[in-house]
Write an enzyme that holds these catalytic residues in place. Structure first.
Site, PDB file in Angstrom:
ATOM      1  N   ARG A  76       0.310   7.809  13.247  1.00  0.00           N
ATOM      2  CA  ARG A  76       0.387   9.149  12.647  1.00  0.00           C
ATOM      3  C   ARG A  76       1.640   9.176  11.777  1.00  0.00           C
ATOM      4  O   ARG A  76       2.714   8.753  12.195  1.00  0.00           O
ATOM      5  CB  ARG A  76       0.477  10.267  13.705  1.00  0.00           C
ATOM      6  CG  ARG A  76      -0.892  10.726  14.198  1.00  0.00           C
ATOM      7  CD  ARG A  76      -0.922  12.183  14.653  1.00  0.00           C
ATOM      8  NE  ARG A  76      -1.173  13.093  13.536  1.00  0.00           N
ATOM      9  CZ  ARG A  76      -2.386  13.315  13.002  1.00  0.00           C
ATOM     10  NH1 ARG A  76      -3.429  12.664  13.458  1.00  0.00           N
ATOM     11  NH2 ARG A  76      -2.544  14.163  12.017  1.00  0.00           N
ATOM     12  N   CYS A 110      -3.595  17.623   2.503  1.00  0.00           N
ATOM     13  CA  CYS A 110      -3.995  16.812   3.657  1.00  0.00           C
ATOM     14  C   CYS A 110      -5.516  16.807   3.866  1.00  0.00           C
ATOM     15  O   CYS A 110      -6.226  16.231   3.057  1.00  0.00           O
ATOM     16  CB  CYS A 110      -3.239  17.305   4.881  1.00  0.00           C
ATOM     17  SG  CYS A 110      -3.078  16.036   6.121  1.00  0.00           S
ATOM     18  N   HIS A 145       2.599  19.646   3.731  1.00  0.00           N
ATOM     19  CA  HIS A 145       2.518  20.954   4.398  1.00  0.00           C
ATOM     20  C   HIS A 145       3.901  21.608   4.356  1.00  0.00           C
ATOM     21  O   HIS A 145       4.814  21.099   3.707  1.00  0.00           O
ATOM     22  CB  HIS A 145       2.158  20.756   5.883  1.00  0.00           C
ATOM     23  CG  HIS A 145       0.836  20.139   6.148  1.00  0.00           C
ATOM     24  ND1 HIS A 145      -0.365  20.805   6.015  1.00  0.00           N
ATOM     25  CD2 HIS A 145       0.524  18.886   6.572  1.00  0.00           C
ATOM     26  CE1 HIS A 145      -1.364  19.997   6.358  1.00  0.00           C
ATOM     27  NE2 HIS A 145      -0.862  18.836   6.697  1.00  0.00           N
TER      28      HIS A 145
HETATM   29  N1  GLN Z   1      -7.396  14.766  10.016  1.00  0.00           N
HETATM   30  C1  GLN Z   1      -6.650  14.356   8.867  1.00  0.00           C
HETATM   31  C2  GLN Z   1      -5.578  13.312   9.182  1.00  0.00           C
HETATM   32  O1  GLN Z   1      -5.049  13.323  10.274  1.00  0.00           O
HETATM   33  C3  GLN Z   1      -5.991  15.551   8.211  1.00  0.00           C
HETATM   34  C4  GLN Z   1      -4.933  16.211   9.077  1.00  0.00           C
HETATM   35  C5  GLN Z   1      -4.250  17.356   8.342  1.00  0.00           C
HETATM   36  O2  GLN Z   1      -4.882  18.090   7.585  1.00  0.00           O
HETATM   37  N2  GLN Z   1      -2.923  17.516   8.620  1.00  0.00           N
HETATM   38  O3  GLN Z   1      -5.249  12.506   8.329  1.00  0.00           O
END
Ligand code: GLN
Length: 240
Positions: A129, A95, A191
């Site tokens: 998101r 990520c 993740h």
């Molecule tokens: N800020 C980045 C995004 O939202 C990475 C977030 C993360 O590492 N989960 O895409």
């Protein structure tokens, strides 16, 4: 044998259980009698060639990404990481870490963050998101994880995706690709932690690291992965 795991920016880039990948690499090596050292490499720390046998770079919020991007650009770490990957040192990035190893990450607000151009990809923040369990097919077989990102990562034409999305969003929720692989380096949005649920990938990273370090083929001893397989299947049975 011994193995040094380089934890890149672990103090500020370690969200959504990503430190579990460090624990998984450490344990799966130690269970085979391999001595493990974890070297934290964060803002201002120096990195020399051959100091680290496998890199891990986790996810982080935009604020941390600003500071880390600056550190990667203004210290030798970015160049050393690229050179190490070129000689075959394995790396797993997730990520926010993955985004900073591409060409750039353009956050929703604020200036574009330059990446180190290890992966031929670029990332644009989006208003949606992308959150949830993710399942992909890859050269390592089926991989499961959990994603939470607004960044949409797009592959340049020379890029090889880590895999194809079966369930979830992946790189951008549009082209069914997830992640990127270059030599023995992997970037992805998985993740979870990723490695405890995907032991074949964890072992691939350990095996490659030892082969590059000792310059010979390495056979890892068998481990009973019944618990890991149960954790993997629990995701597939609920979301597959
Ligand atoms: N800020 C980045 C995004 O939202 C990475 C977030 C993360 O590492 N989960 O895409």
């Amino acid at each position: 044998m011994n193995l040094t795991v380089g934890y890149l920016y672990g103090d500020c880039m370690n969200i959504y259980g990503d430190t579990g990948n460090i624990i998984c690499l450490t344990k799966r090596a130690q269970w085979r009698g391999i001595e493990v050292k974890v070297k934290n490499l964060s803002i201002g720390d120096k990195l020399k060639s051959k100091e680290v046998d496998v890199f891990f770079f986790g996810g982080g919020q935009d604020l941390a990404q600003n500071e880390v991007a600056l550190d990667l650009q203004t210290t030798s770490k970015g160049k050393v990481i690229k050179a190490e990957v070129e000689r075959g040192v394995p790396l797993l990035s997730i990520c926010g870490g993955y985004q900073l190893l591409g060409y750039y990450y353009q956050p929703q607000n604020g200036p574009k963050l330059p990446g180190i151009e290890l992966f031929p990809v670029f990332t644009q923040a989006s208003s949606e998101r992308m959150i949830g369990n993710i399942i992909i097919n890859s050269q390592f077989g089926e991989l499961v994880g959990f994603e939470n990102h607004s960044g949409k990562t797009f592959l340049k034409k020379q890029a090889t995706p880590l895999g194809k999305v079966v369930k979830g969003f992946g790189n951008n929720g549009e082209d069914k690709t997830e992640g990127c692989i270059y030599k023995n380096a992997i970037g992805c949005y998985m993740h979870g932690s990723l490695l405890p649920k995907n032991p074949a990938l964890a072992d691939w990273l350990i095996q490659r690291a030892l082969e590059v370090k000792y310059q010979k083929p390495i056979e890892l001893n068998y481990l009973n992965d019944s618990l890991e397989k149960q954790a993997h299947e629990s995701v597939v049975s609920r979301f597959g």
